[in-house]
Write a protein that holds these residues in place. Sequence first.
Motif, PDB file in Angstrom:
ATOM      1  N   MET A 140     103.674  37.334 -17.362  1.00  0.00           N
ATOM      2  CA  MET A 140     102.390  37.988 -17.098  1.00  0.00           C
ATOM      3  C   MET A 140     101.535  37.968 -18.357  1.00  0.00           C
ATOM      4  SD  MET A 140     101.625  41.906 -15.743  1.00  0.00           S
ATOM      5  CE  MET A 140     102.837  41.759 -14.433  1.00  0.00           C
ATOM      6  N   LYS A 141     100.267  37.600 -18.240  1.00  0.00           N
ATOM      7  CA  LYS A 141      99.361  37.550 -19.376  1.00  0.00           C
ATOM      8  C   LYS A 141      99.085  38.963 -19.888  1.00  0.00           C
ATOM      9  CE  LYS A 141      95.921  35.470 -17.446  1.00  0.00           C
ATOM     10  NZ  LYS A 141      94.603  34.791 -17.295  1.00  0.00           N
ATOM     11  N   ILE A 142      98.841  39.060 -21.206  1.00  0.00           N
ATOM     12  CA  ILE A 142      98.609  40.374 -21.794  1.00  0.00           C
ATOM     13  C   ILE A 142      97.371  41.031 -21.194  1.00  0.00           C
ATOM     14  CG2 ILE A 142      97.297  39.422 -23.743  1.00  0.00           C
ATOM     15  CD1 ILE A 142      99.593  42.559 -23.696  1.00  0.00           C
ATOM     16  N   THR A 143      96.347  40.255 -20.866  1.00  0.00           N
ATOM     17  CA  THR A 143      95.153  40.845 -20.263  1.00  0.00           C
ATOM     18  C   THR A 143      95.464  41.429 -18.884  1.00  0.00           C
ATOM     19  OG1 THR A 143      94.530  38.628 -19.513  1.00  0.00           O
ATOM     20  CG2 THR A 143      93.487  39.441 -21.534  1.00  0.00           C
ATOM     21  N   ASP A 144      96.363  40.778 -18.142  1.00  0.00           N
ATOM     22  CA  ASP A 144      96.763  41.307 -16.830  1.00  0.00           C
ATOM     23  C   ASP A 144      97.519  42.625 -16.988  1.00  0.00           C
ATOM     24  OD1 ASP A 144      95.626  39.124 -15.551  1.00  0.00           O
ATOM     25  OD2 ASP A 144      97.506  37.989 -15.483  1.00  0.00           O
ATOM     26  N   ILE A 145      98.366  42.697 -18.025  1.00  0.00           N
ATOM     27  CA  ILE A 145      99.146  43.910 -18.273  1.00  0.00           C
ATOM     28  C   ILE A 145      98.220  45.061 -18.654  1.00  0.00           C
ATOM     29  CG2 ILE A 145     100.910  44.963 -19.739  1.00  0.00           C
ATOM     30  CD1 ILE A 145     102.114  42.136 -20.057  1.00  0.00           C
ATOM     31  N   ILE A 146      97.273  44.786 -19.552  1.00  0.00           N
ATOM     32  CA  ILE A 146      96.328  45.816 -19.986  1.00  0.00           C
ATOM     33  C   ILE A 146      95.492  46.316 -18.807  1.00  0.00           C
ATOM     34  CG2 ILE A 146      94.242  46.217 -21.375  1.00  0.00           C
ATOM     35  CD1 ILE A 146      95.486  44.316 -23.473  1.00  0.00           C
ATOM     36  N   GLU A 147      95.039  45.392 -17.971  1.00  0.00           N
ATOM     37  CA  GLU A 147      94.223  45.782 -16.818  1.00  0.00           C
ATOM     38  C   GLU A 147      95.039  46.550 -15.778  1.00  0.00           C
ATOM     39  OE1 GLU A 147      92.656  42.034 -15.633  1.00  0.00           O
ATOM     40  OE2 GLU A 147      90.919  42.148 -16.979  1.00  0.00           O
ATOM     41  N   LYS A 148      96.339  46.297 -15.743  1.00  0.00           N
ATOM     42  CA  LYS A 148      97.220  46.959 -14.779  1.00  0.00           C
ATOM     43  C   LYS A 148      97.560  48.384 -15.211  1.00  0.00           C
ATOM     44  CE  LYS A 148     101.747  46.377 -12.546  1.00  0.00           C
ATOM     45  NZ  LYS A 148     102.983  45.563 -12.509  1.00  0.00           N
ATOM     46  N   ARG A 149      97.574  48.639 -16.521  1.00  0.00           N
ATOM     47  CA  ARG A 149      97.995  49.950 -17.031  1.00  0.00           C
ATOM     48  C   ARG A 149      97.011  51.043 -16.656  1.00  0.00           C
ATOM     49  NH1 ARG A 149      96.994  54.029 -19.458  1.00  0.00           N
ATOM     50  NH2 ARG A 149      94.859  53.208 -19.579  1.00  0.00           N
ATOM     51  N   ILE A 150      97.498  52.095 -16.029  1.00  0.00           N
ATOM     52  CA  ILE A 150      96.724  53.308 -15.779  1.00  0.00           C
ATOM     53  C   ILE A 150      97.623  54.500 -16.113  1.00  0.00           C
ATOM     54  CG2 ILE A 150      95.287  52.277 -13.972  1.00  0.00           C
ATOM     55  CD1 ILE A 150      97.026  53.820 -11.924  1.00  0.00           C
TER      56      ILE A 150
ATOM     57  N   ARG B 137     102.548  49.411 -27.733  1.00  0.00           N
ATOM     58  CA  ARG B 137     103.386  48.234 -27.466  1.00  0.00           C
ATOM     59  C   ARG B 137     104.484  48.589 -26.473  1.00  0.00           C
ATOM     60  NH1 ARG B 137     103.128  43.970 -31.311  1.00  0.00           N
ATOM     61  NH2 ARG B 137     104.595  42.971 -29.900  1.00  0.00           N
ATOM     62  N   GLY B 138     105.096  49.774 -26.653  1.00  0.00           N
ATOM     63  CA  GLY B 138     106.119  50.231 -25.718  1.00  0.00           C
ATOM     64  C   GLY B 138     105.547  50.543 -24.351  1.00  0.00           C
ATOM     65  N   VAL B 139     104.357  51.137 -24.320  1.00  0.00           N
ATOM     66  CA  VAL B 139     103.690  51.460 -23.056  1.00  0.00           C
ATOM     67  C   VAL B 139     103.377  50.182 -22.275  1.00  0.00           C
ATOM     68  CG1 VAL B 139     101.507  52.308 -22.100  1.00  0.00           C
ATOM     69  CG2 VAL B 139     102.749  53.684 -23.777  1.00  0.00           C
TER      70      VAL B 139
ATOM     71  N   GLY C   9     106.627  47.042 -14.441  1.00  0.00           N
ATOM     72  CA  GLY C   9     106.266  47.707 -13.188  1.00  0.00           C
ATOM     73  C   GLY C   9     106.358  49.211 -13.226  1.00  0.00           C
ATOM     74  N   LEU C  10     106.394  49.794 -14.429  1.00  0.00           N
ATOM     75  CA  LEU C  10     106.556  51.239 -14.584  1.00  0.00           C
ATOM     76  C   LEU C  10     105.230  51.909 -14.922  1.00  0.00           C
ATOM     77  CD1 LEU C  10     109.817  51.100 -16.721  1.00  0.00           C
ATOM     78  CD2 LEU C  10     109.641  51.528 -14.262  1.00  0.00           C
ATOM     79  N   GLY C  11     105.146  53.204 -14.642  1.00  0.00           N
ATOM     80  CA  GLY C  11     103.977  53.990 -14.979  1.00  0.00           C
ATOM     81  C   GLY C  11     104.215  54.799 -16.240  1.00  0.00           C
ATOM     82  N   THR C  12     103.152  55.135 -16.945  1.00  0.00           N
ATOM     83  CA  THR C  12     103.224  55.904 -18.190  1.00  0.00           C
ATOM     84  C   THR C  12     102.005  56.828 -18.271  1.00  0.00           C
ATOM     85  OG1 THR C  12     102.004  54.192 -19.392  1.00  0.00           O
ATOM     86  CG2 THR C  12     104.418  54.063 -19.455  1.00  0.00           C
ATOM     87  N   CYS C  13     102.024  57.719 -19.244  1.00  0.00           N
ATOM     88  CA  CYS C  13     100.865  58.597 -19.459  1.00  0.00           C
ATOM     89  C   CYS C  13     100.937  59.183 -20.869  1.00  0.00           C
ATOM     90  CB  CYS C  13     100.831  59.724 -18.428  1.00  0.00           C
ATOM     91  SG  CYS C  13      99.398  60.824 -18.577  1.00  0.00           S
ATOM     92  N   TRP C  14     100.011  58.817 -21.737  1.00  0.00           N
ATOM     93  CA  TRP C  14      99.961  59.379 -23.087  1.00  0.00           C
ATOM     94  C   TRP C  14      99.679  60.882 -22.996  1.00  0.00           C
ATOM     95  CZ3 TRP C  14     100.054  57.247 -28.121  1.00  0.00           C
ATOM     96  CH2 TRP C  14     100.242  55.852 -28.193  1.00  0.00           C
ATOM     97  N   MET C  15     100.476  61.687 -23.728  1.00  0.00           N
ATOM     98  CA  MET C  15     100.296  63.135 -23.727  1.00  0.00           C
ATOM     99  C   MET C  15     100.437  63.675 -25.150  1.00  0.00           C
ATOM    100  SD  MET C  15     102.545  64.131 -20.347  1.00  0.00           S
ATOM    101  CE  MET C  15     101.888  65.797 -20.327  1.00  0.00           C
ATOM    102  N   ALA C  16      99.441  64.459 -25.578  1.00  0.00           N
ATOM    103  CA  ALA C  16      99.472  65.013 -26.930  1.00  0.00           C
ATOM    104  C   ALA C  16      99.620  66.529 -26.953  1.00  0.00           C
ATOM    105  CB  ALA C  16      98.207  64.614 -27.686  1.00  0.00           C
ATOM    106  N   LEU C  17      99.036  67.223 -26.015  1.00  0.00           N
ATOM    107  CA  LEU C  17      99.027  68.690 -26.054  1.00  0.00           C
ATOM    108  C   LEU C  17      99.686  69.332 -24.846  1.00  0.00           C
ATOM    109  CD1 LEU C  17      95.362  69.206 -27.321  1.00  0.00           C
ATOM    110  CD2 LEU C  17      97.454  69.338 -28.674  1.00  0.00           C
TER     111      LEU C  17
ATOM    112  N   LEU D 165      96.458  41.955 -29.635  1.00  0.00           N
ATOM    113  CA  LEU D 165      97.341  41.217 -28.729  1.00  0.00           C
ATOM    114  C   LEU D 165      96.551  40.210 -27.893  1.00  0.00           C
ATOM    115  CD1 LEU D 165      99.865  43.914 -27.423  1.00  0.00           C
ATOM    116  CD2 LEU D 165     100.213  42.192 -29.202  1.00  0.00           C
ATOM    117  N   THR D 166      95.328  40.589 -27.511  1.00  0.00           N
ATOM    118  CA  THR D 166      94.483  39.676 -26.740  1.00  0.00           C
ATOM    119  C   THR D 166      94.074  38.475 -27.580  1.00  0.00           C
ATOM    120  OG1 THR D 166      93.631  41.517 -25.416  1.00  0.00           O
ATOM    121  CG2 THR D 166      92.365  39.472 -25.390  1.00  0.00           C
TER     122      THR D 166
END
Length: 264
Positions: free
Chosen positions: A1-11, A93-95, A102-110, A232-233
């Motif tokens: 999978m292209k890095i641009t596809d991965i970035i666009e897929k991430r939510i 990079r890990g996200v 095919g996994l979901g993630t969510c940055w959380m600070a507080l 990365l792009t």
Amino acid sequence: MKITDIIEKRISVRTFDATEKLDISVVDEIRRSIKEVTTPFGGGFTIDFRQFDLKGPQTPSTYGTISGASWYLLMGIREDNMAALAAGYGMERGVLKATELGLGTCWMALTFKGSDFIKGTKMPEDEPLRIISPVGYPAKKRKILESITRMTLGSAKRKPMNDLFSEGDFGTPVREDNKFYQALSMLRLAPSAKNSQPWRALVRGNEVWFYYEPKTEAAILDLGIGLCHFELTLKAQGYEGTWEKSVEAPEKKGYIPMVKYTMK
């Protein structure tokens, strides 16, 4: 999978399928990816990937914002601006690896109780736990709270390219035929605290100055996340470059220069 596809897929995902477990091969691949992380901005951060027992005494608290996730990326960061920049770059990079799998993630600070996550986690004394991200398979249906959160934060809304990135001088939008355009468009898709999008960039020839707006405590970290997308792009396009601190940068009112990228 292209890095641009991965970035666009991430939510950002907050509701996970607790019945779908991570295979050991997936866990190993994510652990391998974070172990091999390097950044152009040095270190000063530590990333761990751990599983928690959702029904046991060590149930981690995210104050109800996350449901169904038992695996979490955990990051400790040294109190230093360049460490924060490197940390944002490194953990993204890990996200992105999790997204590719095919996994979901969510940055959380507080919105998490630090003590619950610290138990059993080994972080250097000068790199306290500051960031977490759940990792898992997204649930087929979002909880009502997640839908409300996305609307409140404007997660699906981002500023247009013309508001964020300039060419030659501030006020002149970067052109679509500029060699940095796609990389900057991928930076635009990076997550940020409260969807603040604190980054700005000025392109001049082979150089790009990057700035941040100190609207939130996470602004520099957010810039690091975006710079991960940016570099990365460019690498996927076959470009290489060098980074340096922005000591003598063109002035932009309300924004602080952080680093400059020079394409080789």
